[in-house]
Design a protein around this motif. Structure first.
Motif, PDB file in Angstrom:
ATOM      1  N   ALA A   1      -0.470   9.196  -3.629  1.00 37.46           N
ATOM      2  CA  ALA A   1      -1.632  10.036  -3.316  1.00 37.46           C
ATOM      3  C   ALA A   1      -1.212  11.292  -2.566  1.00 37.46           C
ATOM      4  O   ALA A   1      -1.684  12.392  -2.856  1.00 37.46           O
TER       5      ALA A   1
ATOM      6  N   ALA B   1      -0.363  10.354  -8.075  1.00 36.58           N
ATOM      7  CA  ALA B   1      -1.476   9.535  -8.529  1.00 36.58           C
ATOM      8  C   ALA B   1      -2.236  10.224  -9.660  1.00 36.58           C
ATOM      9  O   ALA B   1      -2.903   9.567 -10.462  1.00 36.58           O
TER      10      ALA B   1
ATOM     11  N   ILE C   1       0.828  -1.207   0.000  1.00 41.35           N
ATOM     12  CA  ILE C   1       0.000   0.000   0.000  1.00 41.35           C
ATOM     13  C   ILE C   1       0.864   1.259   0.000  1.00 41.35           C
ATOM     14  O   ILE C   1       0.441   2.305  -0.496  1.00 41.35           O
TER      15      ILE C   1
ATOM     16  N   HIS D   1       1.257   3.446  -3.147  1.00 42.24           N
ATOM     17  CA  HIS D   1      -0.002   4.103  -3.510  1.00 42.24           C
ATOM     18  C   HIS D   1      -0.296   5.273  -2.575  1.00 42.24           C
ATOM     19  O   HIS D   1      -0.768   6.326  -3.013  1.00 42.24           O
TER      20      HIS D   1
ATOM     21  N   ASN E   1      -0.614  -5.822  -4.342  1.00 39.39           N
ATOM     22  CA  ASN E   1      -1.221  -4.500  -4.176  1.00 39.39           C
ATOM     23  C   ASN E   1      -0.587  -3.427  -5.049  1.00 39.39           C
ATOM     24  O   ASN E   1      -1.276  -2.531  -5.542  1.00 39.39           O
ATOM     25  N   ILE E   2       0.720  -3.520  -5.234  1.00 38.52           N
ATOM     26  CA  ILE E   2       1.396  -2.441  -5.955  1.00 38.52           C
ATOM     27  C   ILE E   2       1.025  -2.416  -7.442  1.00 38.52           C
ATOM     28  O   ILE E   2       1.064  -1.372  -8.088  1.00 38.52           O
TER      29      ILE E   2
ATOM     30  N   ASN F   1      -1.803  -2.660  -8.791  1.00 37.47           N
ATOM     31  CA  ASN F   1      -3.211  -2.301  -8.967  1.00 37.47           C
ATOM     32  C   ASN F   1      -3.333  -0.776  -9.032  1.00 37.47           C
ATOM     33  O   ASN F   1      -3.343  -0.105  -7.998  1.00 37.47           O
ATOM     34  N   PRO F   2      -3.424  -0.209 -10.227  1.00 39.88           N
ATOM     35  CA  PRO F   2      -3.455   1.260 -10.367  1.00 39.88           C
ATOM     36  C   PRO F   2      -4.687   1.896  -9.734  1.00 39.88           C
ATOM     37  O   PRO F   2      -4.677   3.079  -9.406  1.00 39.88           O
TER      38      PRO F   2
ATOM     39  N   LEU G   1      -5.746   1.472  -6.830  1.00 40.26           N
ATOM     40  CA  LEU G   1      -5.460   1.843  -5.448  1.00 40.26           C
ATOM     41  C   LEU G   1      -4.928   3.265  -5.350  1.00 40.26           C
ATOM     42  O   LEU G   1      -5.305   4.021  -4.457  1.00 40.26           O
ATOM     43  N   SER G   2      -4.024   3.628  -6.256  1.00 38.84           N
ATOM     44  CA  SER G   2      -3.480   4.989  -6.229  1.00 38.84           C
ATOM     45  C   SER G   2      -4.579   6.018  -6.427  1.00 38.84           C
ATOM     46  O   SER G   2      -4.646   7.031  -5.723  1.00 38.84           O
TER      47      SER G   2
END
Length: 203
Positions: A53, A58, A46, A49, A115-116, A118-119, A121-122
């Protein structure tokens, strides 16, 4: 720290997703200790992301179709790879009698990648965190960093809870080959479904 932020974060964290699935599989296949390692890896995943943010990076994923599509494709391919390995009994659900982690480092890396890559999430954190920072906040950066830390702590705690619960029924699973085979196919299908969902995701 507002109760609204804590409740919203808890709902987001507890919702079934790739991280939850990975931690559950780790608990079922290698026990409670492995599920803690897997949860730690997912939580670390996480961090990029959150950083994106907080710093505003992001926005690049939100505005650049190429960057978003590239990261999305990598994420889909990795989820399909995990599904394939699960079916081959070499991946997340490779059950062994010895509960000592085969390689904590490999489990952490896999959790991070889950997790990383997965765009979404950002973009989620880019929209989520600012809602809990007032316009007149004297140090918005530190406030968002604090919120991020709380979100990560909740992620780790909830994922460990999922994993430990899964580990508690591990003995019943490994003693029943037919049940294990069914669960392996179910987890593989779940990884494929999550990959398909990510493939269809739009900015």
């Amino acid at each position: 720290m507002s109760i609204e932020f804590l409740l919203t974060s808890l709902i987001v964290v507890a919702a079934p997703g790739t991280g939850v699935l990975y931690t559950l599989a780790a608990g079922l296949s290698r026990g409670a200790r492995a599920s803690v390692v897997a949860a730690f890896g997912c939580t670390l995943g996480i961090v990029p992301h959150m950083a994106a943010a907080i710093t505003g990076l992001a926005a690049i994923l939100h505005t650049s179709a190429l960057a978003f599509q590239a990261l999305k494709i990598l994420g889909v391919l990795y989820l399909l790879y995990m599904a394939w390995n699960t079916l081959r009994e070499q991946g997340t659900l490779k059950v062994e009698a010895d509960t000592a982690p085969r390689s904590a480092w490999r489990m952490i890396v896999s959790g991070v990648l889950v997790n990383i890559l997965n765009p979404k999430l950002s973009i989620f954190f880019f929209a989520f965190l600012p809602q809990f920072v007032s316009a007149g906040e004297p140090d918005a950066f530190m406030r968002m960093a604090e919120l991020s830390g709380v979100f990560m702590a909740l992620t780790f705690i909830v994922f460990v809870g999922y994993g430990v619960c899964a580990a508690s029924v591990r003995a019943h699973i490994i003693s029943r080959p037919r049940v294990l085979s069914w669960m392996r196919r179910t987890f593989a299908a779940a990884f494929v479904a999550l990959g398909a969902k990510l493939a269809l995701a739009e900015r």
